[in-house]
Motif scaffolding. Structure first.
Motif, PDB file in Angstrom:
ATOM      1  N   LYS A  27      29.823  49.293  51.038  1.00 32.00           N
ATOM      2  CA  LYS A  27      29.027  49.552  49.920  1.00 32.00           C
ATOM      3  C   LYS A  27      27.933  49.116  49.428  1.00 32.00           C
ATOM      4  CE  LYS A  27      30.706  50.790  44.607  1.00 32.00           C
ATOM      5  NZ  LYS A  27      31.188  50.367  43.428  1.00 32.00           N
ATOM      6  N   TYR A  28      27.756  47.916  49.060  1.00 37.96           N
ATOM      7  CA  TYR A  28      26.156  47.651  48.459  1.00 37.96           C
ATOM      8  C   TYR A  28      25.524  47.380  49.804  1.00 37.96           C
ATOM      9  CZ  TYR A  28      27.927  46.642  43.761  1.00 37.96           C
ATOM     10  OH  TYR A  28      28.583  46.706  43.154  1.00 37.96           O
ATOM     11  N   GLN A  29      25.554  47.595  50.885  1.00 35.47           N
ATOM     12  CA  GLN A  29      24.660  47.631  51.981  1.00 35.47           C
ATOM     13  C   GLN A  29      24.190  49.041  52.446  1.00 35.47           C
ATOM     14  OE1 GLN A  29      23.484  45.358  54.552  1.00 35.47           O
ATOM     15  NE2 GLN A  29      22.416  46.969  55.786  1.00 35.47           N
ATOM     16  N   LYS A  30      24.407  50.104  51.973  1.00 34.99           N
ATOM     17  CA  LYS A  30      24.672  51.519  51.853  1.00 34.99           C
ATOM     18  C   LYS A  30      22.861  51.488  50.188  1.00 34.99           C
ATOM     19  CE  LYS A  30      28.337  53.752  53.561  1.00 34.99           C
ATOM     20  NZ  LYS A  30      29.846  54.273  53.767  1.00 34.99           N
ATOM     21  N   ILE A  31      24.248  50.892  49.528  1.00 41.24           N
ATOM     22  CA  ILE A  31      23.066  51.400  47.798  1.00 41.24           C
ATOM     23  C   ILE A  31      21.270  49.902  48.796  1.00 41.24           C
ATOM     24  CG2 ILE A  31      22.688  50.307  45.635  1.00 41.24           C
ATOM     25  CD1 ILE A  31      25.872  50.422  45.340  1.00 41.24           C
ATOM     26  N   SER A  32      21.424  49.219  49.384  1.00 46.80           N
ATOM     27  CA  SER A  32      20.570  47.986  49.943  1.00 46.80           C
ATOM     28  C   SER A  32      19.691  49.093  50.287  1.00 46.80           C
ATOM     29  CB  SER A  32      20.986  47.143  50.244  1.00 46.80           C
ATOM     30  OG  SER A  32      20.038  46.371  50.819  1.00 46.80           O
ATOM     31  N   MET A  33      20.792  50.460  50.930  1.00 46.17           N
ATOM     32  CA  MET A  33      19.553  50.856  52.148  1.00 46.17           C
ATOM     33  C   MET A  33      18.365  51.707  51.346  1.00 46.17           C
ATOM     34  SD  MET A  33      18.704  48.447  54.693  1.00 46.17           S
ATOM     35  CE  MET A  33      18.391  49.841  56.059  1.00 46.17           C
ATOM     36  N   LYS A  34      19.182  52.678  50.439  1.00 49.40           N
ATOM     37  CA  LYS A  34      18.964  54.046  49.622  1.00 49.40           C
ATOM     38  C   LYS A  34      17.137  53.162  48.701  1.00 49.40           C
ATOM     39  CE  LYS A  34      23.172  56.380  49.875  1.00 49.40           C
ATOM     40  NZ  LYS A  34      24.160  57.234  48.950  1.00 49.40           N
ATOM     41  N   LYS A  35      17.755  52.118  47.812  1.00 50.66           N
ATOM     42  CA  LYS A  35      16.977  51.293  47.691  1.00 50.66           C
ATOM     43  C   LYS A  35      16.058  51.324  47.709  1.00 50.66           C
ATOM     44  CE  LYS A  35      19.636  51.007  43.820  1.00 50.66           C
ATOM     45  NZ  LYS A  35      18.496  51.858  41.859  1.00 50.66           N
ATOM     46  N   LYS A  36      16.030  50.651  49.005  1.00 48.74           N
ATOM     47  CA  LYS A  36      14.963  50.076  50.642  1.00 48.74           C
ATOM     48  C   LYS A  36      13.607  51.698  51.161  1.00 48.74           C
ATOM     49  CE  LYS A  36      15.605  46.234  53.193  1.00 48.74           C
ATOM     50  NZ  LYS A  36      15.970  45.986  54.604  1.00 48.74           N
ATOM     51  N   ASP A  37      14.427  52.343  51.200  1.00 48.71           N
ATOM     52  CA  ASP A  37      14.150  53.637  51.496  1.00 48.71           C
ATOM     53  C   ASP A  37      13.177  54.146  50.087  1.00 48.71           C
ATOM     54  OD1 ASP A  37      15.016  53.582  54.095  1.00 48.71           O
ATOM     55  OD2 ASP A  37      16.587  54.658  53.752  1.00 48.71           O
ATOM     56  N   ALA A  38      13.839  54.101  49.037  1.00 44.38           N
ATOM     57  CA  ALA A  38      12.530  54.451  48.124  1.00 44.38           C
ATOM     58  C   ALA A  38      11.793  53.671  47.574  1.00 44.38           C
ATOM     59  CB  ALA A  38      13.741  55.027  46.884  1.00 44.38           C
ATOM     60  N   ARG A  39      11.836  52.429  47.776  1.00 39.54           N
ATOM     61  CA  ARG A  39      10.325  51.640  47.332  1.00 39.54           C
ATOM     62  C   ARG A  39      10.120  51.645  48.429  1.00 39.54           C
ATOM     63  NH1 ARG A  39       8.878  46.626  49.395  1.00 39.54           N
ATOM     64  NH2 ARG A  39      10.993  46.902  50.755  1.00 39.54           N
ATOM     65  N   MET A  40       9.893  51.987  49.952  1.00 42.18           N
ATOM     66  CA  MET A  40       9.332  52.646  50.609  1.00 42.18           C
ATOM     67  C   MET A  40       8.094  53.607  50.838  1.00 42.18           C
ATOM     68  SD  MET A  40       9.060  49.830  52.785  1.00 42.18           S
ATOM     69  CE  MET A  40       7.772  49.968  54.150  1.00 42.18           C
ATOM     70  N   LYS A  41       8.964  54.489  50.090  1.00 40.56           N
ATOM     71  CA  LYS A  41       8.039  55.745  50.067  1.00 40.56           C
ATOM     72  C   LYS A  41       7.822  55.920  49.014  1.00 40.56           C
ATOM     73  CE  LYS A  41       9.179  60.458  48.538  1.00 40.56           C
ATOM     74  NZ  LYS A  41      10.530  61.619  48.454  1.00 40.56           N
ATOM     75  N   LEU A  42       7.400  55.234  48.059  1.00 39.76           N
ATOM     76  CA  LEU A  42       7.091  54.739  46.852  1.00 39.76           C
ATOM     77  C   LEU A  42       5.407  53.461  47.341  1.00 39.76           C
ATOM     78  CD1 LEU A  42       5.950  55.563  43.968  1.00 39.76           C
ATOM     79  CD2 LEU A  42       6.609  53.456  43.645  1.00 39.76           C
ATOM     80  N   THR A  43       5.811  53.456  48.253  1.00 38.72           N
ATOM     81  CA  THR A  43       4.507  52.091  48.911  1.00 38.72           C
ATOM     82  C   THR A  43       3.247  53.250  49.823  1.00 38.72           C
ATOM     83  OG1 THR A  43       5.619  50.289  48.752  1.00 38.72           O
ATOM     84  CG2 THR A  43       4.493  49.948  50.547  1.00 38.72           C
ATOM     85  N   GLU A  44       4.157  54.185  51.306  1.00 39.55           N
ATOM     86  CA  GLU A  44       2.848  54.988  51.870  1.00 39.55           C
ATOM     87  C   GLU A  44       2.893  55.229  50.829  1.00 39.55           C
ATOM     88  OE1 GLU A  44       6.067  56.915  54.534  1.00 39.55           O
ATOM     89  OE2 GLU A  44       7.262  55.144  55.557  1.00 39.55           O
ATOM     90  N   GLU A  45       3.528  56.125  49.818  1.00 44.05           N
ATOM     91  CA  GLU A  45       2.080  56.942  48.685  1.00 44.05           C
ATOM     92  C   GLU A  45       1.255  56.366  48.256  1.00 44.05           C
ATOM     93  OE1 GLU A  45       5.374  58.211  45.915  1.00 44.05           O
ATOM     94  OE2 GLU A  45       6.731  59.939  47.728  1.00 44.05           O
ATOM     95  N   THR A  46       1.831  55.379  48.608  1.00 43.45           N
ATOM     96  CA  THR A  46      -0.218  54.690  47.653  1.00 43.45           C
ATOM     97  C   THR A  46      -0.837  54.170  48.461  1.00 43.45           C
ATOM     98  OG1 THR A  46       2.408  53.568  45.839  1.00 43.45           O
ATOM     99  CG2 THR A  46      -0.568  52.426  45.938  1.00 43.45           C
ATOM    100  N   LEU A  47      -0.503  53.542  49.542  1.00 45.75           N
ATOM    101  CA  LEU A  47      -1.338  53.428  50.484  1.00 45.75           C
ATOM    102  C   LEU A  47      -1.897  54.864  51.044  1.00 45.75           C
ATOM    103  CD1 LEU A  47       0.670  50.621  52.589  1.00 45.75           C
ATOM    104  CD2 LEU A  47      -1.152  50.167  51.128  1.00 45.75           C
ATOM    105  N   SER A  48      -1.320  55.750  50.703  1.00 42.53           N
ATOM    106  CA  SER A  48      -2.329  57.007  51.392  1.00 42.53           C
ATOM    107  C   SER A  48      -2.923  56.803  51.192  1.00 42.53           C
ATOM    108  CB  SER A  48      -0.790  57.804  51.832  1.00 42.53           C
ATOM    109  OG  SER A  48      -0.350  58.181  50.541  1.00 42.53           O
ATOM    110  N   GLY A  49      -2.741  56.608  49.417  1.00 38.71           N
ATOM    111  CA  GLY A  49      -4.011  57.294  48.745  1.00 38.71           C
ATOM    112  C   GLY A  49      -4.447  56.518  47.901  1.00 38.71           C
TER     113      GLY A  49
END
Length: 88
Positions: A27-49
């Motif tokens: 259960k926490y593995q799935k939550i962890s992956m969702k949190k990681k995906d959200a952080r990576m998406k924000l990091t990618e947006e930051t790096l692209s701009g």
């Protein structure tokens, strides 16, 4: 005899405990992956701009947003690893 019965009960209890702990772990593995995906998406947006962010002086707000996402991710990872320790 009695030693066989006590061994069988011990194995059954350990298997049940392991099943319960692993249910929470996944259960926490799935939550962890969702949190990681959200952080990576924000990091990618930051790096692209990054050029635009630097030009406007928005480094601190973007850093804070990524840091908040990372803290959320770390909180879930701590819980997940505590569950993993219990399983051992």
């Amino acid at each position: 005899g009695w030693s066989f019965l006590s061994g069988l009960i011990t194995i059954a209890v350990m298997m049940l405990t392991n099943w319960i702990v692993m249910k929470y772990y996944y259960k926490y593995q799935k939550i962890s992956m969702k949190k990681k995906d959200a952080r990576m998406k924000l990091t990618e947006e930051t790096l692209s701009g990054v050029k635009y962010i630097k030009m406007c002086g928005w480094e601190k707000p973007f850093y804070d947003r990524v840091d908040i996402k990372r803290e959320e991710e770390l909180r879930i990872l701590r819980i997940k690893y505590l569950i993993e320790c219990v399983n051992i």
